[in-house]
Design a protein around this motif. Sequence first.
Motif, PDB file in Angstrom:
ATOM      1  N   THR A   1      -5.064  15.919   0.650  1.00  0.00           N
ATOM      2  CA  THR A   1      -6.256  14.766   0.170  1.00  0.00           C
ATOM      3  C   THR A   1      -6.277  13.359   0.714  1.00  0.00           C
ATOM      4  N   CYS A   2      -6.730  12.047   0.230  1.00  0.00           N
ATOM      5  CA  CYS A   2      -6.823  10.882   0.386  1.00  0.00           C
ATOM      6  C   CYS A   2      -6.710   9.642   0.046  1.00  0.00           C
ATOM      7  N   THR A   3      -6.587   8.948  -0.079  1.00  0.00           N
ATOM      8  CA  THR A   3      -6.942   7.257  -0.392  1.00  0.00           C
ATOM      9  C   THR A   3      -6.420   5.974   0.245  1.00  0.00           C
ATOM     10  N   GLU A   4      -7.171   4.938  -0.497  1.00  0.00           N
ATOM     11  CA  GLU A   4      -6.703   3.861   0.603  1.00  0.00           C
ATOM     12  C   GLU A   4      -4.958   3.305   0.881  1.00  0.00           C
ATOM     13  N   TRP A   5      -4.708   2.943   1.834  1.00  0.00           N
ATOM     14  CA  TRP A   5      -3.367   2.276   2.167  1.00  0.00           C
ATOM     15  C   TRP A   5      -3.219   1.873   0.523  1.00  0.00           C
ATOM     16  N   SER A   6      -3.527   1.066   0.238  1.00  0.00           N
ATOM     17  CA  SER A   6      -3.059  -0.316  -1.459  1.00  0.00           C
ATOM     18  C   SER A   6      -2.834   1.304  -2.331  1.00  0.00           C
ATOM     19  N   ASN A   7      -3.236   1.896  -2.220  1.00  0.00           N
ATOM     20  CA  ASN A   7      -2.879   3.277  -3.273  1.00  0.00           C
ATOM     21  C   ASN A   7      -1.510   4.542  -2.955  1.00  0.00           C
ATOM     22  N   LEU A   8      -1.429   4.568  -1.812  1.00  0.00           N
ATOM     23  CA  LEU A   8      -1.177   5.855  -0.979  1.00  0.00           C
ATOM     24  C   LEU A   8       0.793   5.923  -1.991  1.00  0.00           C
ATOM     25  N   PRO A   9       1.266   4.953  -2.075  1.00  0.00           N
ATOM     26  CA  PRO A   9       2.350   5.587  -2.136  1.00  0.00           C
ATOM     27  C   PRO A   9       2.159   6.218  -4.206  1.00  0.00           C
ATOM     28  N   THR A  10       1.185   5.177  -4.467  1.00  0.00           N
ATOM     29  CA  THR A  10       0.749   5.840  -6.195  1.00  0.00           C
ATOM     30  C   THR A  10       0.682   7.617  -6.389  1.00  0.00           C
ATOM     31  N   LEU A  11      -0.431   7.594  -5.241  1.00  0.00           N
ATOM     32  CA  LEU A  11      -0.909   8.791  -4.894  1.00  0.00           C
ATOM     33  C   LEU A  11       0.177  10.318  -4.536  1.00  0.00           C
ATOM     34  N   TYR A  12       0.745   9.633  -3.894  1.00  0.00           N
ATOM     35  CA  TYR A  12       1.832  10.412  -2.903  1.00  0.00           C
ATOM     36  C   TYR A  12       2.533  11.207  -4.415  1.00  0.00           C
ATOM     37  N   GLU A  13       3.476   9.796  -5.287  1.00  0.00           N
ATOM     38  CA  GLU A  13       4.734  10.331  -5.960  1.00  0.00           C
ATOM     39  C   GLU A  13       3.570  11.399  -6.879  1.00  0.00           C
ATOM     40  N   GLY A  14       2.340  10.636  -7.412  1.00  0.00           N
ATOM     41  CA  GLY A  14       1.964  11.402  -8.106  1.00  0.00           C
ATOM     42  C   GLY A  14       1.433  13.367  -7.990  1.00  0.00           C
ATOM     43  N   VAL A  15       0.806  13.149  -6.995  1.00  0.00           N
ATOM     44  CA  VAL A  15       0.982  15.050  -7.175  1.00  0.00           C
ATOM     45  C   VAL A  15       2.334  15.630  -5.708  1.00  0.00           C
ATOM     46  N   GLY A  16       3.084  15.668  -5.982  1.00  0.00           N
ATOM     47  CA  GLY A  16       4.644  15.342  -5.335  1.00  0.00           C
ATOM     48  C   GLY A  16       4.845  15.624  -7.106  1.00  0.00           C
TER      49      GLY A  16
END
Length: 516
Positions: free
Chosen positions: A390-405
């Motif tokens: 997946t891919c997202t903006e830097w500002s959202n990367l930590p949230t996405l990283y945690e959420g999907v994992g």
Amino acid sequence: MGALEVVPATPLERIELPETRLRASVLTALTEIVGVDHVRTDAYERAFHAAGQSFRDVVAVRAGQLDFVSDAVVYPETTAEVVEVVALANEHRIAVVPFGGGSSVVGGVEPRTSQGQDAAITLDTTRMNRLLRIDETSRTATAQAGIYGPDLEAALAAHGYTLGHFPQSFEFSTLGGWIAARGAGQTSNGYGVAASWLVAAEVVGPSGTLETAPFPNSAAGPDLRHLVAGSEGVLGVITEATFRVRPVPEQRDYRAYLFKDFERGREAIRGMVQQGLGVAMVRLSDADETRFFGAFNAVGKTKSSGRKLAEQVLGQRGFGNDACVMLVGVEGSMAKVVSTVARTTAFALAHGAMPLGAGTGKKWLESRFEMPYLRDPMLDRGIAVDTLETCTEWSNLPTLYEGVGNAIRAAIAKQDRRGMVMCHISHAYPGGASLYYTYVYPMDRSDPLGQWSEIKRAASDAIRDHGGTLSHHHGVGVDHLPWMEAEKGALGMRILRGIKAEIDPHGIMNPGKLVS
Ligand SMILES: Cc1cc2nc3c(=O)[nH]c(=O)nc-3n(C[C@H](O)[C@H](O)[C@H](O)COP(=O)(O)OP(=O)(O)OC[C@H]3O[C@@H](n4cnc5c(N)ncnc54)[C@H](O)[C@@H]3O)c2cc1C
């Protein structure tokens, strides 16, 4: 692995294939277009083209249970032949599935049919495999779409050029497939993703042939190239493409750095790309992936006392369980490589990293297409492995990283199993980055696809809920279709369907993918 029960895949002779549904007159007409040797209805060809390389595809083929099988596989050699094949299929309402290398990991080449169609043909593009011309002045090249990666690079290298598109599936994927899936090679930081290096394309569809012009820029309305990149065969067959080329780099330098944790590595990458350091590739494994590869590389080796001591010292210096490996690749002239490596190293050091030298980078470069070959021996032994991105903006990367994992981990745990979920930042942009997850878990042999679907659903829901795109480079195919509307919106989907209806009024092109 030795202790695990081995259940090999079903051999071809034991796979039951349905009779071809094509009428004899249609088969004859096809042979008149492409020649008798290039219309294939034998078991090998039909089974080979029944699926791609998604987890679902591979498990189905291994079990010998093919839900969709092409009624014939057709190998045209020229655009003119493609025009005739598509016209014939349109007249008889036969589904046409474009097939390059068949390395789709989203169910993109399943030979499905749509309403009113009772047969499907796979149009294999790999006889359309010639480099047609190079425009050295404009630094572009034109090739037929079915050329495989290694053949394309060899043909370009003979003139001193490279496209620089190296997906991990490089050996078995084609130029047309890269464009149709809107893919990204491992060195996309340096050479661009398919949508950015594509200069022009020729696409044959039921309503005619679309030819986009090779202007470097144009204000004459929306750029139709963006309809071609990511079209996944549903808008027609890409027969030729013009793309940007660059001189083969004089020098390549791939090296590794160890960061104390993922956050510091992530911030270093952001800085590198936002300041335009000019790296060809930068990727950062999270702590789980770093430990996995450390353990994997150590298999069969006994840990020397020197190694144990080194690990102890690293731990004392803060490079413990959370440590993450970053790989950085720099390509170009000798002078560019020397200065970029110096700047990258300074950048890494400023973020508290420890340089690991060029050994790890060199090893990665030499073996970069090898890892996927492990999937089959693992599946033989009941170990499932799949990847998603997946891919997202830097500002959202930590949230996405945690959420999907966390979603993948929870879905595996729900089945009372323990798995491994690893991630790396695979492609970086000034505005954001992609996350590439690999997950490994003990397979439920009684229902491997039900088990996988639950995990996949949890991951895709989490991507949607945490602001990521459905796919950074694998595409939509069948597997991601249920989440398309959430990303594009109802109007967006109507626009896509409207375009599809204009180009392909009878819906014969690759039914069931991208737009339902
Ligand atoms: C081990 C492995 C690693 C991978 N790594 C990467 C990676 O690093 N980066 C990446 O981007 N992808 C990767 N992929 C996914 C896949 O390889 C890409 O999507 C690739 O671009 C597909 O190319 P192909 O020629 O195999 O296309 P296919 O799989 O044959 O087709 C893909 C889709 O494009 C359509 N299509 C193919 N050719 C044409 C054409 N000429 N005209 C119109 N439509 C066409 C098909 O109908 C299908 O929908 C990987 C896959 C595997 C199995």
